[in-house]
Design a protein around this motif. Structure first.
Motif, PDB file in Angstrom:
ATOM      1  N   ALA A   1      -4.418 -15.568 -25.474  1.00  0.00           N
ATOM      2  CA  ALA A   1      -4.820 -15.473 -26.883  1.00  0.00           C
ATOM      3  C   ALA A   1      -6.284 -15.852 -27.066  1.00  0.00           C
ATOM      4  CB  ALA A   1      -3.925 -16.359 -27.743  1.00  0.00           C
ATOM      5  N   ARG A   2      -6.748 -16.833 -26.324  1.00  0.00           N
ATOM      6  CA  ARG A   2      -8.159 -17.235 -26.419  1.00  0.00           C
ATOM      7  C   ARG A   2      -9.078 -16.092 -25.980  1.00  0.00           C
ATOM      8  NH1 ARG A   2      -7.999 -23.202 -23.538  1.00  0.00           N
ATOM      9  NH2 ARG A   2      -6.291 -24.064 -24.799  1.00  0.00           N
ATOM     10  N   ILE A   3      -8.683 -15.425 -24.893  1.00  0.00           N
ATOM     11  CA  ILE A   3      -9.493 -14.303 -24.414  1.00  0.00           C
ATOM     12  C   ILE A   3      -9.514 -13.189 -25.455  1.00  0.00           C
ATOM     13  CG2 ILE A   3      -9.708 -12.514 -22.651  1.00  0.00           C
ATOM     14  CD1 ILE A   3      -8.527 -14.499 -20.636  1.00  0.00           C
ATOM     15  N   LEU A   4      -8.335 -12.874 -26.008  1.00  0.00           N
ATOM     16  CA  LEU A   4      -8.260 -11.824 -27.027  1.00  0.00           C
ATOM     17  C   LEU A   4      -9.111 -12.169 -28.244  1.00  0.00           C
ATOM     18  CD1 LEU A   4      -4.423 -11.084 -26.855  1.00  0.00           C
ATOM     19  CD2 LEU A   4      -6.272  -9.575 -26.078  1.00  0.00           C
ATOM     20  N   ALA A   5      -9.063 -13.420 -28.667  1.00  0.00           N
ATOM     21  CA  ALA A   5      -9.864 -13.840 -29.825  1.00  0.00           C
ATOM     22  C   ALA A   5     -11.349 -13.713 -29.527  1.00  0.00           C
ATOM     23  CB  ALA A   5      -9.510 -15.268 -30.207  1.00  0.00           C
ATOM     24  N   ALA A   6     -11.744 -14.092 -28.312  1.00  0.00           N
ATOM     25  CA  ALA A   6     -13.157 -13.983 -27.937  1.00  0.00           C
ATOM     26  C   ALA A   6     -13.610 -12.537 -27.883  1.00  0.00           C
ATOM     27  CB  ALA A   6     -13.382 -14.647 -26.577  1.00  0.00           C
ATOM     28  N   GLN A   7     -12.668 -11.617 -27.659  1.00  0.00           N
ATOM     29  CA  GLN A   7     -12.984 -10.187 -27.643  1.00  0.00           C
ATOM     30  C   GLN A   7     -12.862  -9.550 -29.020  1.00  0.00           C
ATOM     31  OE1 GLN A   7     -10.134  -8.859 -24.690  1.00  0.00           O
ATOM     32  NE2 GLN A   7     -11.534  -9.224 -22.978  1.00  0.00           N
ATOM     33  N   GLY A   8     -12.588 -10.364 -30.028  1.00  0.00           N
ATOM     34  CA  GLY A   8     -12.493  -9.860 -31.390  1.00  0.00           C
ATOM     35  C   GLY A   8     -11.137  -9.340 -31.789  1.00  0.00           C
ATOM     36  N   GLN A   9     -10.140  -9.481 -30.927  1.00  0.00           N
ATOM     37  CA  GLN A   9      -8.792  -8.989 -31.222  1.00  0.00           C
ATOM     38  C   GLN A   9      -7.971 -10.115 -31.870  1.00  0.00           C
ATOM     39  OE1 GLN A   9      -7.067  -6.493 -27.973  1.00  0.00           O
ATOM     40  NE2 GLN A   9      -8.949  -7.010 -26.859  1.00  0.00           N
TER      41      GLN A   9
ATOM     42  N   THR B   1       0.091 -18.951 -13.867  1.00  0.00           N
ATOM     43  CA  THR B   1      -0.804 -19.303 -14.973  1.00  0.00           C
ATOM     44  C   THR B   1      -2.086 -19.931 -14.437  1.00  0.00           C
ATOM     45  OG1 THR B   1       1.030 -19.615 -16.514  1.00  0.00           O
ATOM     46  CG2 THR B   1      -1.042 -20.708 -17.055  1.00  0.00           C
ATOM     47  N   ALA B   2      -1.936 -20.839 -13.473  1.00  0.00           N
ATOM     48  CA  ALA B   2      -3.111 -21.481 -12.891  1.00  0.00           C
ATOM     49  C   ALA B   2      -4.000 -20.468 -12.181  1.00  0.00           C
ATOM     50  CB  ALA B   2      -2.675 -22.580 -11.921  1.00  0.00           C
ATOM     51  N   LEU B   3      -3.388 -19.469 -11.565  1.00  0.00           N
ATOM     52  CA  LEU B   3      -4.164 -18.390 -10.950  1.00  0.00           C
ATOM     53  C   LEU B   3      -4.973 -17.652 -12.017  1.00  0.00           C
ATOM     54  CD1 LEU B   3      -4.762 -16.617  -8.416  1.00  0.00           C
ATOM     55  CD2 LEU B   3      -2.780 -15.228  -9.086  1.00  0.00           C
ATOM     56  N   GLY B   4      -4.352 -17.389 -13.154  1.00  0.00           N
ATOM     57  CA  GLY B   4      -5.069 -16.736 -14.249  1.00  0.00           C
ATOM     58  C   GLY B   4      -6.258 -17.544 -14.726  1.00  0.00           C
ATOM     59  N   VAL B   5      -6.083 -18.855 -14.822  1.00  0.00           N
ATOM     60  CA  VAL B   5      -7.191 -19.718 -15.242  1.00  0.00           C
ATOM     61  C   VAL B   5      -8.312 -19.692 -14.203  1.00  0.00           C
ATOM     62  CG1 VAL B   5      -7.873 -22.085 -15.794  1.00  0.00           C
ATOM     63  CG2 VAL B   5      -5.684 -21.205 -16.620  1.00  0.00           C
ATOM     64  N   ALA B   6      -7.928 -19.700 -12.926  1.00  0.00           N
ATOM     65  CA  ALA B   6      -8.938 -19.656 -11.862  1.00  0.00           C
ATOM     66  C   ALA B   6      -9.742 -18.359 -11.921  1.00  0.00           C
ATOM     67  CB  ALA B   6      -8.271 -19.807 -10.501  1.00  0.00           C
ATOM     68  N   PHE B   7      -9.057 -17.233 -12.117  1.00  0.00           N
ATOM     69  CA  PHE B   7      -9.765 -15.965 -12.252  1.00  0.00           C
ATOM     70  C   PHE B   7     -10.663 -15.971 -13.497  1.00  0.00           C
ATOM     71  CE2 PHE B   7      -6.385 -13.660  -9.619  1.00  0.00           C
ATOM     72  CZ  PHE B   7      -7.259 -13.442  -8.568  1.00  0.00           C
ATOM     73  N   ARG B   8     -10.133 -16.483 -14.584  1.00  0.00           N
ATOM     74  CA  ARG B   8     -10.921 -16.528 -15.818  1.00  0.00           C
ATOM     75  C   ARG B   8     -12.193 -17.353 -15.622  1.00  0.00           C
ATOM     76  NH1 ARG B   8      -8.956 -20.601 -20.065  1.00  0.00           N
ATOM     77  NH2 ARG B   8     -10.079 -21.840 -18.510  1.00  0.00           N
ATOM     78  N   ASP B   9     -12.046 -18.524 -15.013  1.00  0.00           N
ATOM     79  CA  ASP B   9     -13.205 -19.383 -14.807  1.00  0.00           C
ATOM     80  C   ASP B   9     -14.199 -18.767 -13.831  1.00  0.00           C
ATOM     81  OD1 ASP B   9     -12.031 -21.134 -16.550  1.00  0.00           O
ATOM     82  OD2 ASP B   9     -11.410 -22.582 -15.021  1.00  0.00           O
ATOM     83  N   GLY B  10     -13.696 -17.867 -12.971  1.00  0.00           N
ATOM     84  CA  GLY B  10     -14.581 -17.161 -12.050  1.00  0.00           C
ATOM     85  C   GLY B  10     -15.186 -15.906 -12.645  1.00  0.00           C
ATOM     86  N   GLY B  11     -14.861 -15.620 -13.909  1.00  0.00           N
ATOM     87  CA  GLY B  11     -15.442 -14.477 -14.598  1.00  0.00           C
ATOM     88  C   GLY B  11     -14.704 -13.166 -14.423  1.00  0.00           C
ATOM     89  N   ASP B  12     -13.531 -13.195 -13.782  1.00  0.00           N
ATOM     90  CA  ASP B  12     -12.768 -11.969 -13.571  1.00  0.00           C
ATOM     91  C   ASP B  12     -11.655 -11.902 -14.622  1.00  0.00           C
ATOM     92  OD1 ASP B  12     -11.242  -9.819 -12.708  1.00  0.00           O
ATOM     93  OD2 ASP B  12     -11.469 -10.304 -10.584  1.00  0.00           O
ATOM     94  N   LEU B  13     -11.994 -11.397 -15.807  1.00  0.00           N
ATOM     95  CA  LEU B  13     -11.040 -11.381 -16.901  1.00  0.00           C
ATOM     96  C   LEU B  13      -9.904 -10.386 -16.676  1.00  0.00           C
ATOM     97  CD1 LEU B  13     -13.235 -11.753 -20.122  1.00  0.00           C
ATOM     98  CD2 LEU B  13     -12.016 -13.499 -18.822  1.00  0.00           C
ATOM     99  N   ALA B  14     -10.175  -9.314 -15.955  1.00  0.00           N
ATOM    100  CA  ALA B  14      -9.124  -8.323 -15.712  1.00  0.00           C
ATOM    101  C   ALA B  14      -7.985  -8.937 -14.901  1.00  0.00           C
ATOM    102  CB  ALA B  14      -9.702  -7.105 -14.990  1.00  0.00           C
ATOM    103  N   GLN B  15      -8.319  -9.610 -13.802  1.00  0.00           N
ATOM    104  CA  GLN B  15      -7.282 -10.247 -12.999  1.00  0.00           C
ATOM    105  C   GLN B  15      -6.682 -11.445 -13.715  1.00  0.00           C
ATOM    106  OE1 GLN B  15      -6.979  -9.979  -8.762  1.00  0.00           O
ATOM    107  NE2 GLN B  15      -9.216  -9.881  -8.615  1.00  0.00           N
ATOM    108  N   SER B  16      -7.499 -12.118 -14.510  1.00  0.00           N
ATOM    109  CA  SER B  16      -6.997 -13.235 -15.295  1.00  0.00           C
ATOM    110  C   SER B  16      -5.913 -12.781 -16.262  1.00  0.00           C
ATOM    111  CB  SER B  16      -8.145 -13.894 -16.065  1.00  0.00           C
ATOM    112  OG  SER B  16      -7.667 -14.936 -16.894  1.00  0.00           O
TER     113      SER B  16
END
Length: 206
Positions: A180-188, A145-160
């Motif tokens: 869920a936050r990413i999905l909501a930000a993408q309109g899903q 999970t922490a790896l996903g957050v690190a990727f997200r904060d680095g702008g790599d949503l696919a790996q996140s």
């Protein structure tokens, strides 16, 4: 007593900061400290780590560093991770990297996470690819999970998203919330709402 083993910081965004080099919010009693010191002096590597954590809580960085060094030399892998955390907190990225590389070689996923975060900070794609797949392949949810957050904060949503999905397979409610936050930000929004409902029933893996 093994209270020194890693305690992670709380939910939400702090989760990515990783495990602190302590395992309890409470200081051991004077009697417990004395017992720890005796056991540590006799070569008990768990006692060494516990004593180091107690000294760290007391603000004795030098003492903590000394006992984590001894615990690490005695073969305690978690102590190697904790040493890296201590060096990183002091701004010594090179020494942190050395400690984490040694601990990661013994299979410590949090040490691998520290190395990935360092690699992301310096734009080192090779370093990321060296350790990120190994983290994803193991069965402990928090580092994933922490790896996903690190990727997200680095702008790599696919790996996140890949990391969050893997952590969701292990049942982590935090990973579900983050995705869920990413999905909501993408309109899903409908899918995000369903995922939040799952997260509300899931365990938070700390």
């Amino acid at each position: 007593m093994v209270w020194w083993l890693r305690r992670r910081s709380g939910p939400a965004e702090e989760v990515v900061s990783g495990r602190l080099p302590i395992g309890s919010a409470e200081m051991p009693s004077d009697e417990e400290l004395a017992d720890l010191r005796v056991a540590a002096e006799l070569g008990d590597d768990v006692a060494m780590g516990s004593l180091a954590a107690a000294l760290h809580l007391q603000g004795d960085r030098v003492g903590a560093l000394d006992w984590w060094d001894r615990a690490w030399a005695a073969g305690n892998v978690v102590a190697g991770y904790n040493l890296g955390m201590l060096h990183a907190a002091a701004g010594d990225a090179n020494r942190a990297q050395v400690a984490w590389e040694k601990a990661a070689a013994f299979g410590d996923p949090d040490a691998m996470l520290g190395l990935v975060k360092q690699a992301l900070d310096r734009g080192d794609a090779v370093g990321v690819e060296r350790w990120a797949p190994v983290i994803l392949a193991q069965d402990e949810a928090f580092p994933i999970t922490a790896l996903g957050v690190a990727f997200r904060d680095g702008g790599d949503l696919a790996q996140s998203m890949q990391a969050f999905l893997r952590a969701e397979e292990l049942g982590d409610g935090y990973a579900m919330e983050y995705r869920a936050r990413i999905l909501a930000a993408q309109g899903q929004h409908e899918e995000a709402d369903r995922l939040r409902a799952r997260a509300a029933r899931a365990e938070r893996m700390l």
